[in-house]
Design an enzyme around this catalytic site. Sequence first.
Site, short mmCIF file in Angstrom:
data_model
loop_
_atom_site.label_atom_id
_atom_site.label_comp_id
_atom_site.label_asym_id
_atom_site.label_seq_id
_atom_site.Cartn_x
_atom_site.Cartn_y
_atom_site.Cartn_z
N PRO A 134 0.82 -1.23 0.00
CA PRO A 134 0.00 0.00 0.00
C PRO A 134 0.85 1.27 0.00
O PRO A 134 0.50 2.25 -0.65
CB PRO A 134 -0.83 -0.14 1.28
CG PRO A 134 -0.97 -1.64 1.45
CD PRO A 134 0.32 -2.23 0.96
N ALA A 136 4.06 1.41 -1.05
CA ALA A 136 5.18 1.29 -2.00
C ALA A 136 4.67 0.77 -3.34
O ALA A 136 4.57 -0.44 -3.55
CB ALA A 136 6.24 0.35 -1.44
N ARG A 274 -19.40 -5.65 -42.51
CA ARG A 274 -20.47 -4.74 -42.07
C ARG A 274 -20.72 -3.66 -43.13
O ARG A 274 -19.78 -3.00 -43.59
CB ARG A 274 -20.01 -4.08 -40.75
CG ARG A 274 -20.85 -2.91 -40.28
CD ARG A 274 -22.16 -3.37 -39.68
NE ARG A 274 -22.90 -2.26 -39.10
CZ ARG A 274 -24.18 -2.33 -38.80
NH1 ARG A 274 -24.86 -3.45 -39.01
NH2 ARG A 274 -24.80 -1.29 -38.28
N GLN A 342 -13.96 1.62 -31.89
CA GLN A 342 -14.57 2.63 -32.76
C GLN A 342 -15.02 2.04 -34.09
O GLN A 342 -16.13 2.31 -34.54
CB GLN A 342 -13.56 3.78 -32.98
CG GLN A 342 -14.18 5.05 -33.47
CD GLN A 342 -15.18 5.65 -32.47
OE1 GLN A 342 -15.15 5.35 -31.28
NE2 GLN A 342 -16.10 6.46 -32.97
N GLU A 369 3.74 -3.56 -13.73
CA GLU A 369 5.16 -3.74 -14.06
C GLU A 369 5.82 -2.39 -14.36
O GLU A 369 6.70 -2.28 -15.21
CB GLU A 369 5.33 -4.76 -15.20
CG GLU A 369 4.78 -6.13 -14.79
CD GLU A 369 5.25 -7.29 -15.65
OE1 GLU A 369 6.28 -7.17 -16.34
OE2 GLU A 369 4.59 -8.34 -15.59
N GLY A 370 5.38 -1.35 -13.66
CA GLY A 370 5.93 0.01 -13.83
C GLY A 370 5.05 0.83 -14.74
O GLY A 370 4.88 0.48 -15.91
N THR A 371 4.48 1.92 -14.22
CA THR A 371 3.55 2.73 -15.02
C THR A 371 4.27 3.39 -16.21
O THR A 371 5.50 3.47 -16.24
CB THR A 371 2.93 3.86 -14.16
OG1 THR A 371 3.98 4.76 -13.79
CG2 THR A 371 2.24 3.34 -12.91
C1 LIG Z 1 -4.01 -6.00 -11.87
C2 LIG Z 1 -2.71 -5.67 -11.22
C3 LIG Z 1 -1.72 -6.63 -11.12
C4 LIG Z 1 -0.51 -6.35 -10.47
N1 LIG Z 1 0.41 -7.35 -10.30
C5 LIG Z 1 1.47 -7.13 -9.48
C6 LIG Z 1 2.34 -8.20 -9.11
O1 LIG Z 1 2.17 -9.35 -9.53
N2 LIG Z 1 3.35 -7.94 -8.24
C7 LIG Z 1 3.58 -6.70 -7.74
O2 LIG Z 1 4.52 -6.54 -6.96
N3 LIG Z 1 2.79 -5.65 -8.10
C8 LIG Z 1 1.74 -5.84 -8.93
N4 LIG Z 1 0.90 -4.80 -9.27
C9 LIG Z 1 1.19 -3.47 -8.78
C10 LIG Z 1 1.60 -2.48 -9.86
O3 LIG Z 1 2.89 -2.77 -10.34
C11 LIG Z 1 1.44 -1.08 -9.27
O4 LIG Z 1 0.05 -0.83 -9.15
C12 LIG Z 1 2.12 -0.02 -10.10
O5 LIG Z 1 3.52 -0.15 -10.08
C13 LIG Z 1 1.75 1.40 -9.64
O6 LIG Z 1 1.83 1.55 -8.26
P1 LIG Z 1 0.60 2.18 -7.47
O7 LIG Z 1 -0.63 1.43 -7.85
O8 LIG Z 1 0.92 2.24 -6.03
O9 LIG Z 1 0.44 3.65 -8.04
P2 LIG Z 1 1.27 4.94 -7.58
O10 LIG Z 1 2.70 4.65 -7.50
O11 LIG Z 1 0.60 5.52 -6.39
O12 LIG Z 1 1.03 5.89 -8.83
C14 LIG Z 1 -0.14 6.69 -9.02
C15 LIG Z 1 0.11 7.63 -10.20
O13 LIG Z 1 1.22 8.50 -9.90
C16 LIG Z 1 2.22 8.38 -10.90
N5 LIG Z 1 3.53 8.54 -10.30
C17 LIG Z 1 3.99 8.05 -9.14
N6 LIG Z 1 5.26 8.40 -8.94
C18 LIG Z 1 5.65 9.12 -10.03
C19 LIG Z 1 6.86 9.74 -10.45
N7 LIG Z 1 7.96 9.69 -9.73
N8 LIG Z 1 6.86 10.40 -11.63
C20 LIG Z 1 5.76 10.46 -12.42
N9 LIG Z 1 4.58 9.88 -12.07
C21 LIG Z 1 4.53 9.22 -10.90
C22 LIG Z 1 2.02 6.98 -11.48
O14 LIG Z 1 2.61 6.85 -12.76
C23 LIG Z 1 0.51 6.87 -11.48
O15 LIG Z 1 0.01 7.55 -12.61
C24 LIG Z 1 -0.29 -5.05 -9.96
C25 LIG Z 1 -1.28 -4.07 -10.08
C26 LIG Z 1 -2.48 -4.37 -10.67
C27 LIG Z 1 -3.56 -3.31 -10.72
#
Ligand SMILES: Cc1cc2nc3c(=O)[nH]c(=O)nc-3n(C[C@H](O)[C@H](O)[C@H](O)COP(=O)(O)OP(=O)(O)OC[C@H]3O[C@@H](n4cnc5c(N)ncnc54)[C@H](O)[C@@H]3O)c2cc1C
Length: 389
Positions: A134, A136, A274, A342, A369-371
């Site tokens: 939560p 991290a 279509r 679309q 796997e990293g946003t």
């Molecule tokens: C369906 C699903 C499967 C997953 N599977 C796994 C798994 O198997 N193992 C595991 O360990 N994790 C898993 N995850 C976790 C996933 O990797 C994280 O949700 C993701 O890395 C983002 O972390 P967060 O959700 O806490 O968002 P946050 O880190 O809170 O980010 C929220 C927003 O802020 C942005 N942001 C945050 N920091 C910065 C920055 N420095 N610069 C620019 N933008 C920033 C983000 O890009 C995002 O848009 C999973 C998540 C989901 C939803």
Amino acid sequence: MKGEEDMNFQLDEEIEFLKKNVRDFVQTEVEAAAMDIEKEDKIPDRIIEMSKEMGLFGLSIPEEYGGLGIGMVGKCALYEEIGATHNGFTTLIGAHTGIGTVGIVELGNEQQKQKYLPALARGDYIGAFALTEPSAGSNATNLKTTAEKKGDKYILNGTKHYITNATVADVFTVMAVTDASKGAKGITSFIIEKDFPGFKVGAVEPKMGLHGSHSAEIILEDCEVPAENVLGEEGQGYVNALKILANGRAGLAARNLGSCQKLLDLSMQYTQEREQFGVPIIEHQAVAHMVSEMAVETEALRSFTYRVAWMVDQGKKVIKEAAMLKLYGSEVYNRVADKAVQVHGGIGYISDYPIERFFRDARITRIYEGTSEIQKNIISSQLKKEYAL
Ligand SMILES: Cc1cc2nc3c(=O)[nH]c(=O)nc-3n(C[C@H](O)[C@H](O)[C@H](O)COP(=O)(O)OP(=O)(O)OC[C@H]3O[C@@H](n4cnc5c(N)ncnc54)[C@H](O)[C@@H]3O)c2cc1C
């Protein structure tokens, strides 16, 4: 680029054969089950058993431990096929063969490899990767899960969330803090079995898509982990996590590529069948342009995916390229899925047809796997090094 004159994506006969078998399996068995997977939120046991028989669980594992022993180009060729169907199935296999097993393959000692890899390769064990908590997410250095050494064991306490495969996994690669005073250098990775005392799977997290693939909390309450289950060196857990995630990026892009190709195939079929205003809708230039754009982006993703996969196989450093590919593949998949909705019009939004499912499933690829934003941070920090003034 220098050193790329001999770039070659030619697959050997064995992989071509395997690729064809995976395609047949996906197009017949998995596709036939896709609507049920979506409704029941479960991958049928039969599909899992057939995947095991085909060796799909051993995609990342060397032959000497019972896996397929193929390189990244070959792996991407198979992932591309797996990506062309229900993404819940794709994710179960992808998380197991990617982040769920590569840690042990790349960083495990001989004893750990012999103990875990053969069962992971057979699919008798399912693998998972537990980094996120939560507090991290993107900032994975902010872990609160602790690991305290007591004799020949570590005692772990904390909660992970969103862990893919948590409900079905037997073996987890888990990151925890062994020395809070050292920040990122105080994190260690562990191999944890689901039956270790103090290990529990918590709530399953309902989600927008990826049905059949379950994400859940894992709860560690005085969880006892033998010291021999430290993965790599103590204090290297953060670096290990980054390596594991980077290793998976070409594979995720290949799975996205498979989904894009499937959406293009469905769109080319639909837009020629279509009719509106007395002609197939592809005869309307706006529609023709949308499918053209889908095809261009899919081809560009294909070239980029195999180029990065080839670089991985050559042992080249791909930090920047893997982040670019993760970013590009996820964004392309979302754009292609949007256009697929679309060109299908209303039926693209109706759940009896697969397009809306791909549209929902595509969305997660920009987050897990990293946003996308974090990939851009990685790319720009690499660029700053390259262009240092
Ligand atoms: C369906 C699903 C499967 C997953 N599977 C796994 C798994 O198997 N193992 C595991 O360990 N994790 C898993 N995850 C976790 C996933 O990797 C994280 O949700 C993701 O890395 C983002 O972390 P967060 O959700 O806490 O968002 P946050 O880190 O809170 O980010 C929220 C927003 O802020 C942005 N942001 C945050 N920091 C910065 C920055 N420095 N610069 C620019 N933008 C920033 C983000 O890009 C995002 O848009 C999973 C998540 C989901 C939803």
